[in-house]
Design a protein around this motif. Structure first.
Motif, PDB file in Angstrom:
ATOM      1  N   GLU A  50       0.827  -1.207   0.000  1.00 49.28           N
ATOM      2  CA  GLU A  50       0.000   0.000   0.000  1.00 49.28           C
ATOM      3  C   GLU A  50       0.859   1.255   0.000  1.00 49.28           C
ATOM      4  O   GLU A  50       0.590   2.226   0.713  1.00 49.28           O
ATOM      5  N   PRO A 107       2.432   4.368  -2.424  1.00 49.77           N
ATOM      6  CA  PRO A 107       2.175   5.012  -3.713  1.00 49.77           C
ATOM      7  C   PRO A 107       3.237   4.638  -4.744  1.00 49.77           C
ATOM      8  O   PRO A 107       4.379   4.336  -4.395  1.00 49.77           O
ATOM      9  N   GLN A 158       4.854   6.466  -6.782  1.00 46.14           N
ATOM     10  CA  GLN A 158       6.010   7.370  -6.779  1.00 46.14           C
ATOM     11  C   GLN A 158       7.016   6.959  -5.705  1.00 46.14           C
ATOM     12  O   GLN A 158       8.226   6.900  -5.958  1.00 46.14           O
ATOM     13  N   TYR A 190      -4.147  -1.231  -7.299  1.00 43.14           N
ATOM     14  CA  TYR A 190      -2.906  -0.845  -7.967  1.00 43.14           C
ATOM     15  C   TYR A 190      -2.858  -1.363  -9.387  1.00 43.14           C
ATOM     16  O   TYR A 190      -1.881  -1.909  -9.844  1.00 43.14           O
ATOM     17  N   GLN A 216      -4.301   9.260  -3.613  1.00 42.16           N
ATOM     18  CA  GLN A 216      -3.356   9.028  -2.522  1.00 42.16           C
ATOM     19  C   GLN A 216      -2.460  10.244  -2.383  1.00 42.16           C
ATOM     20  O   GLN A 216      -2.063  10.843  -3.376  1.00 42.16           O
ATOM     21  N   SER A 254       0.975  10.773  -4.516  1.00 42.90           N
ATOM     22  CA  SER A 254       0.983   9.953  -5.734  1.00 42.90           C
ATOM     23  C   SER A 254       0.728  10.842  -6.940  1.00 42.90           C
ATOM     24  O   SER A 254      -0.135  11.716  -6.896  1.00 42.90           O
ATOM     25  N   GLU A 306      -0.707  10.040  -9.554  1.00 49.25           N
ATOM     26  CA  GLU A 306      -2.045   9.771 -10.057  1.00 49.25           C
ATOM     27  C   GLU A 306      -3.099  10.628  -9.362  1.00 49.25           C
ATOM     28  O   GLU A 306      -4.188  10.831  -9.880  1.00 49.25           O
ATOM     29  N   ASN A 307      -2.763  11.114  -8.159  1.00 47.90           N
ATOM     30  CA  ASN A 307      -3.719  11.892  -7.374  1.00 47.90           C
ATOM     31  C   ASN A 307      -4.123  13.148  -8.118  1.00 47.90           C
ATOM     32  O   ASN A 307      -5.299  13.462  -8.254  1.00 47.90           O
TER      33      ASN A 307
END
Length: 197
Positions: free
Chosen positions: A90, A92, A94, A164, A179, A182, A184-185
């Motif tokens: 769990e 991120p 990055q 993920y 997250q 991250s 993606e956030n």
């Protein structure tokens, strides 16, 4: 009379000398010819040895390349499994990339390769590659459970291992939960304004 005899002796002597010289020259020619034959024979034999050596070397190189490719593929599969195992903690993407010393793109590629390998092994009825990977079942069921896992993670306020699944370029980013830290956030926030965050 004596002069004729002397002349004959001189001619006979010269004839002997000439024949001796001719024999010496012929002997030299024979010796040179034998040397030429020896040199040519050695050269032909060496050319055959060179051709055999080259062919054998190429065969060994091809075998080494096959062994290298097989070992590299095996090691890459293990690396991909370790990347997935890291993501299963769990963390991120990055931060996983920073800890592993690779780029985020490499982390995504490793995850994608691992999922493809699991799918391929499942299709062949063989065991998938593992690195003592507890996320094997997650990888096999990630596609079917992605939406449920995303909603569950949002309710709990924490991401789960099933979320993920990295989307391909151009696909919706909603598969990856928001997250902190991250990359993606920010993408998800940009794509879904007003979703809260």
């Amino acid at each position: 009379m004596q002069e004729r005899m002397a002349e004959r002796q001189r001619r006979s002597s010269r004839t002997v000398q000439a024949r001796e010289a001719a024999r010496e020259r012929a002997a030299r020619f024979v010796k040179q010819e034998e040397e030429r034959v020896r040199i040519a024979g050695d050269a032909i034999l060496l050319q055959d040895e060179i051709a055999d050596f080259d062919a054998e070397t190429e065969r060994r190189v091809a075998k080494l390349r096959e062994e290298r490719d097989a070992q590299l593929a095996e090691k890459r599969e293990k690396f991909d499994a370790l990347v997935v195992e890291m993501l299963d903690t769990e963390i991120p993407a990055q931060q996983a990339a920073e800890r592993l010393g690779v780029s985020v793109g490499q982390v995504r590629a490793a995850k994608r390769n691992f999922d493809q390998a699991v799918a391929a092994h499942a299709g062949q009825g063989t065991e998938p590659p593992t690195a003592d990977d507890p996320g094997e079942a997650q990888a096999e069921s990630a596609e079917g459970d992605a939406s449920a896992a995303t909603s569950g993670a949002a309710d709990a306020g924490q991401p789960t291992a099933d979320t993920y699944t990295f989307s391909a370029p151009g696909a919706a980013a909603a598969v990856v939960p928001a997250q902190e830290g991250s990359p993606e956030n920010s993408e998800e926030t940009a794509l879904s304004p007003g979703s809260g965050g």
